[in-house]
Design a protein around this motif. Structure first.
Motif, PDB file in Angstrom:
ATOM      1  N   MET A   1      40.278  41.126  35.737  1.00  0.00           N
ATOM      2  CA  MET A   1      40.504  42.512  36.164  1.00  0.00           C
ATOM      3  C   MET A   1      39.299  43.371  35.909  1.00  0.00           C
ATOM      4  N   ALA A   2      38.868  43.347  34.649  1.00  0.00           N
ATOM      5  CA  ALA A   2      37.715  44.159  34.301  1.00  0.00           C
ATOM      6  C   ALA A   2      36.506  43.718  35.112  1.00  0.00           C
ATOM      7  N   THR A   3      36.451  42.457  35.433  1.00  0.00           N
ATOM      8  CA  THR A   3      35.323  41.951  36.195  1.00  0.00           C
ATOM      9  C   THR A   3      35.253  42.627  37.556  1.00  0.00           C
ATOM     10  N   GLU A   4      36.402  42.762  38.204  1.00  0.00           N
ATOM     11  CA  GLU A   4      36.408  43.422  39.504  1.00  0.00           C
ATOM     12  C   GLU A   4      35.949  44.867  39.378  1.00  0.00           C
ATOM     13  N   HIS A   6      33.918  46.124  37.319  1.00  0.00           N
ATOM     14  CA  HIS A   6      32.477  46.231  37.139  1.00  0.00           C
ATOM     15  C   HIS A   6      31.724  45.869  38.407  1.00  0.00           C
ATOM     16  N   GLY A   7      32.348  45.022  39.226  1.00  0.00           N
ATOM     17  CA  GLY A   7      31.630  44.536  40.388  1.00  0.00           C
ATOM     18  C   GLY A   7      31.420  45.607  41.454  1.00  0.00           C
TER      19      GLY A   7
ATOM     20  N   ASN B  29      30.252  39.584  31.087  1.00  0.00           N
ATOM     21  CA  ASN B  29      30.147  39.068  32.444  1.00  0.00           C
ATOM     22  C   ASN B  29      28.703  39.147  32.924  1.00  0.00           C
ATOM     23  N   ASP B  31      27.044  41.205  34.707  1.00  0.00           N
ATOM     24  CA  ASP B  31      26.332  42.482  34.660  1.00  0.00           C
ATOM     25  C   ASP B  31      26.126  42.985  33.240  1.00  0.00           C
TER      26      ASP B  31
ATOM     27  N   PHE C  76      42.863  45.123  29.933  1.00  0.00           N
ATOM     28  CA  PHE C  76      41.583  44.430  29.827  1.00  0.00           C
ATOM     29  C   PHE C  76      41.707  42.980  29.403  1.00  0.00           C
TER      30      PHE C  76
END
Lengths: 251, 196, 78
Positions: A1-4, A6-7, B29, B31, C76
């Motif tokens: 989730m957090a990855t999206e 940030h993307g 991640n 980034d 998170f």
């Protein structure tokens, strides 16, 4: 989730948790247990600040204190009185330990409020160690001082007999939940305040609401200053309360 | 601890953010953002716990060995100083009360002495005055007596002169009538006349 | 599709968990309000009970922090 989250390239970028990332200080990527990291740096700064307040500030040993010396004396008197009032006279033996905990937490909390700083006490790992240390030492002190009499803490004589087993179960559970709530309260408070400030800071990117965001950050910052002290105070006074339970288990 | 989990990522010389972030562990991640809660990342726990224990031990020794004894001694010293100062102030206060009493005593003494001196002076002056008055009286009396004597002398001499003149005049008158004046007779007549 | 449903559920759960923070706010307000009303009736006894008030605040606050933590975990960490 957090990855999206940030993307995404455009729009608002919420990275409220990035401030808690641990980075190695001198390059490199692996974080071993001995690696000097930003956590190490800020803990070292914490130690230096404590030494600055309590040693350099009092180096003149003036009878009429200077400003820094009176800060040190105030902290000393504050914790000394707290230990004496809550845990009793025999709790004063553990005063240096409690003072260490208080000074570390309050200094780390306030240092964490410096912009770009890392807040050591916002990590559950740190506060859990503090809380477990308190829990273990208090339990050991309780058994050493009172022997099996320490178990009277869970067997409440004031209650009617049929209720006592039920109360004992509740007391045991609450006793073992102590380190959990003790540590999560501090870490959660610190993390929550910093994350909220970061969220408002992300809102400041929008021109229309940026004045509101800046005002909100200011207000949160003021609240966090208060919280930083109160949480250190609460952690310390709960330590004293647990210590009192260990020293005088009979209610 | 964390070493085991990160040991597998120790490939050297790999460039690119993707691989680099993989090397940093599973909590960051590509980034450099946090994956999940950084607080719950197992790779970082050992590091923090180790450094926290180091920090706490150092802080404990700083406090227990240097800072707390020093502050305690400063505080007790101040307590002693305050107590001493209070005692000294009490002492000074007692002494000031004493001094005030002595002052009042001295004042009263001085006043009675002054009264005595005034009374003595008054008595002395009275005595001198009386003496002076007495002396003046005797002097006046002496002068009076003297002047009375002088007056009596003057009167006596004046009477004599009158008798003399009367005798001479009588003798002249008798001679003018043609008689001869018997000096003794004239003188006795005149005397009796003048006295008469 | 399945993943997005899980994500939706997590966010809904986080929102629901945040309600608990409102409860903690009410609780803390209750503690301080009652302390103040007691303190104004008997100001001489107030100073000795400030520590107790802070302990009460801490206990009330802790539960709100727990729900906040649950929300964060759902957002998170799930």
């Amino acid at each position: 989730m957090a990855t999206e989250a940030h993307g995404e390239g455009g729009g608002l970028a919420f990275h409220p948790m990035d401030q808690f990332i641990i980075k190695p200080l001198f390059g490199g990527d692996t974080v071993s247990w001995y690696t000097p990291t930003n956590a190490t740096l800020w803990m070292a700064i914490t130690v230096l600040v404590i030494a600055g307040i309590l040693i350099v500030g009092t180096s003149r040993r003036a009878v009429v204190p200077s400003r820094s010396q009176s800060v040190a004396e105030m902290a000393y008197g504050f914790i000394h009185k707290m230990v004496e009032d809550v845990a009793g006279k025999d709790g004063l033996r553990y005063f240096p330990y409690i003072m260490t905990i208080f000074m570390f937490i309050v200094t780390a909390n306030f240092l964490g409020l410096i912009p770009m700083a890392f807040t050591s006490t916002s990590h559950i790992g740190v506060t859990a160690v503090l809380a477990i240390a308190v829990f273990v030492s208090v339990t050991v002190i309780g058994f050493v001082k009172n022997g099996a009499g320490f178990l009277n803490l869970f067997w409440i004589k004031a209650a009617p007999l049929p209720l006592r087993p039920i109360l004992a179960i509740i007391e045991v559970i609450s006793y073992f939940v102590r380190p959990v709530s003790h540590s999560i309260r501090l870490a959660g408070n610190m993390m929550a305040g910093h994350a909220v400030i970061k969220v408002f800071a992300a809102f400041a990117a929008l021109l229309a609401i940026s004045p509101f965001a800046v005002l909100a950050i200011t207000a949160m910052y003021a609240l966090e200053l208060l919280v930083a002290f109160i949480q250190a105070y609460v952690f310390t006074i709960l330590t004293c309360v647990y210590l009192k339970d260990a020293l005088h288990p009979s209610h | 601890m964390a070493t085991e989990t990160t040991a597998g990522h120790g490939i050297e010389g790999v460039q690119g953010s993707q691989l680099a972030s993989e090397m940093a562990g599973s909590c960051v991640n590509a980034d450099g953002g946090a994956v999940g809660l950084p607080q719950l990342c197992g790779d970082w726990m050992g590091n923090q716990i180790f450094w926290l224990i180091v920090t706490l031990v150092v802080t404990y020794f700083i406090l227990a060995r240097i800072a707390l004894p020093r502050i305690a001694s400063v505080l007790s010293e101040r307590q002693g100083t305050v107590t001493n100062d209070l005692a000294a102030a009490e002492d000074l206060r007692a002494r000031s009360v004493e001094a005030e009493e002595a002052y009042n005593q001295a004042l009263a003494d001085a006043r009675t002495e002054a009264q005595a001196i005034i009374a003595q002076n008054k008595a002395e002056m009275q005595g001198e005055l009386n003496e002076a008055i007495k002396r003046a009286d005797t002097e006046i009396a002496a002068k009076t007596a003297e002047s009375e004597k002088a007056i009596a002398e003057i009167r006596a001499s004046a009477l004599e002169n009158v008798q003399q003149v009367a005798r001479e005049t009588a003798a002249e008158i008798v001679a003018a009538f043609g008689g001869t004046a018997d000096e003794a007779k004239v003188s006795s007549v005149v005397n009796s006349r003048v006295k008469g | 599709m399945e993943g997005s449903i899980v994500e939706m559920g997590a966010f809904i759960g986080a929102g629901l968990a945040s309600v608990g923070m409102g409860g903690a706010a009410i609780g803390v307000g209750n503690v301080v309000g009652n302390f103040l009303s007691g303190a104004l009736r008997n100001p001489s006894a107030a100073a000795g009970q400030t520590a107790t008030m802070f302990i009460g605040i801490a206990f009330a606050e802790a539960l709100g922090i727990f729900s906040f933590l649950v929300a964060l975990l759902l957002m998170f960490a799930v």
